[in-house]
Design an enzyme around this catalytic site. Sequence first.
Site, PDB file in Angstrom:
ATOM      1  N   HIS A 164       3.443   1.912   8.761  1.00  0.00           N
ATOM      2  CA  HIS A 164       2.769   2.899   9.548  1.00  0.00           C
ATOM      3  C   HIS A 164       1.512   2.328  10.486  1.00  0.00           C
ATOM      4  CE1 HIS A 164       5.748   5.658   8.116  1.00  0.00           C
ATOM      5  NE2 HIS A 164       5.567   5.325   7.540  1.00  0.00           N
ATOM      6  N   ASP A 201      13.383   1.478   6.732  1.00  0.00           N
ATOM      7  CA  ASP A 201      12.743   2.077   5.771  1.00  0.00           C
ATOM      8  C   ASP A 201      13.011   3.040   6.395  1.00  0.00           C
ATOM      9  OD1 ASP A 201       9.940   2.016   3.982  1.00  0.00           O
ATOM     10  OD2 ASP A 201      10.268   3.945   5.163  1.00  0.00           O
ATOM     11  N   HIS A 203      11.112   6.233   6.442  1.00  0.00           N
ATOM     12  CA  HIS A 203      10.352   6.682   7.468  1.00  0.00           C
ATOM     13  C   HIS A 203      10.661   6.100   8.783  1.00  0.00           C
ATOM     14  CE1 HIS A 203       9.018   7.467   3.169  1.00  0.00           C
ATOM     15  NE2 HIS A 203       8.216   9.118   3.960  1.00  0.00           N
ATOM     16  N   ASP A 290      13.564   2.916   0.043  1.00  0.00           N
ATOM     17  CA  ASP A 290      13.385   4.162   0.240  1.00  0.00           C
ATOM     18  C   ASP A 290      14.627   5.358   1.008  1.00  0.00           C
ATOM     19  OD1 ASP A 290      12.079   3.863   2.797  1.00  0.00           O
ATOM     20  OD2 ASP A 290      10.250   5.177   2.410  1.00  0.00           O
TER      21      ASP A 290
END
Length: 346
Positions: A164, A201, A203, A290
């Site tokens: 991120h 991931d 996200h 995740d």
Amino acid sequence: MKVIYSQDVLKHSAQGEIKQGGLIPARESPTRVEQIKRTLELHSSFEFVAPDDAGLNPILKAHDRDYITFLKTVWSRWTETMGLADDQCPDALPLILPVESLNAYSPETVEGLIGRYALDVGTPITADMWSSTYAAAQCALTGARYVTDRSGAVFALTRPPGHHAARDKFGGYCFLNHAAIAARSFQSDHGVEKVAILDLDYHHGNGTQAIFYEDPDVLVVNIHADPAFEYPYFLGRAEETGSGPGEGTTLNLPLPRGTGWRDYKIALTAALNAIRSYGAEALIVSWGFDTYKGDPLSTFQIETTDFARMGEAVCTLGIPTLVLLEGGYATDQLGENVHSGLAAFT
Ligand code: SP5
Ligand code: ZN
């Protein structure tokens, strides 16, 4: 398989994180890496190696200098402003962010700067943030070197995560973008021209995408929860394909809530085909665990054994591969999930 690991990645430890207006225990904790290490150490196929220190120069190829200065100095400026000793001082979080329509000045105080460089309010700054993310960057860099030397796969135990983080932004628990730093190192230190980053991931890796959005020499492929309903909300749709000279070297494969292996596999096949036809000479896997069905942040339904299938599929590319750790917060199962994912590479 070599695992690049430094104890310094355990140091960063947040007091908590904001959820629905209250503070809950920080999900991104040192326990994550401790659990992975404990599990991998049970298997003789993993060899733990300490990173070298290549200094700041390779980091400055992915991040702005003023941002690096901020990351290095923010904690001491914060404790000074608070008038508190390190161990008495609360973690630092931004209170206000420079949204587009209300952003006229460059702040000088530490409170202003924290907002200036933040992309969310969910990423606590701690006393040891810099030493952990710096160590993680060195793990990624050492990993890139081993990958090129041996043409095999290497796992770098990077924590906090990185995908991120943008050139001058921290958020989503990330400070330095270790995948971006490794990609630049493949190119400038190891004679690789075309790099692919495969982000697995849950996200979307908004920071990684932003860093390479106009760069035709780094293909960035993301499989993730659709930002229409999931963090990071503002980036990661299928229409984003790169811009300028980088048009066509960004690929987003957003998936709906509740996605399980059956549909994930279809996206993964498309991702691997794109990497194959791009002709990448080195691959970086930004691997977040995740997507696991038991992850507290996830809606996906990936099972421990599915991670092994994921690894097998990536392995069929036959490209020198550096695997980096991104998210994954089901700490009790994280070791087994990572072990399952890496099995094909050992
Ligand atoms: C590297 C990484 O995985 N960073 C993730 C940061 C996510 N932070 C925001 C979490 C928002 C939680 N949304 C609630 C969903 C619970 N079902
Ligand atoms: Zn994640």
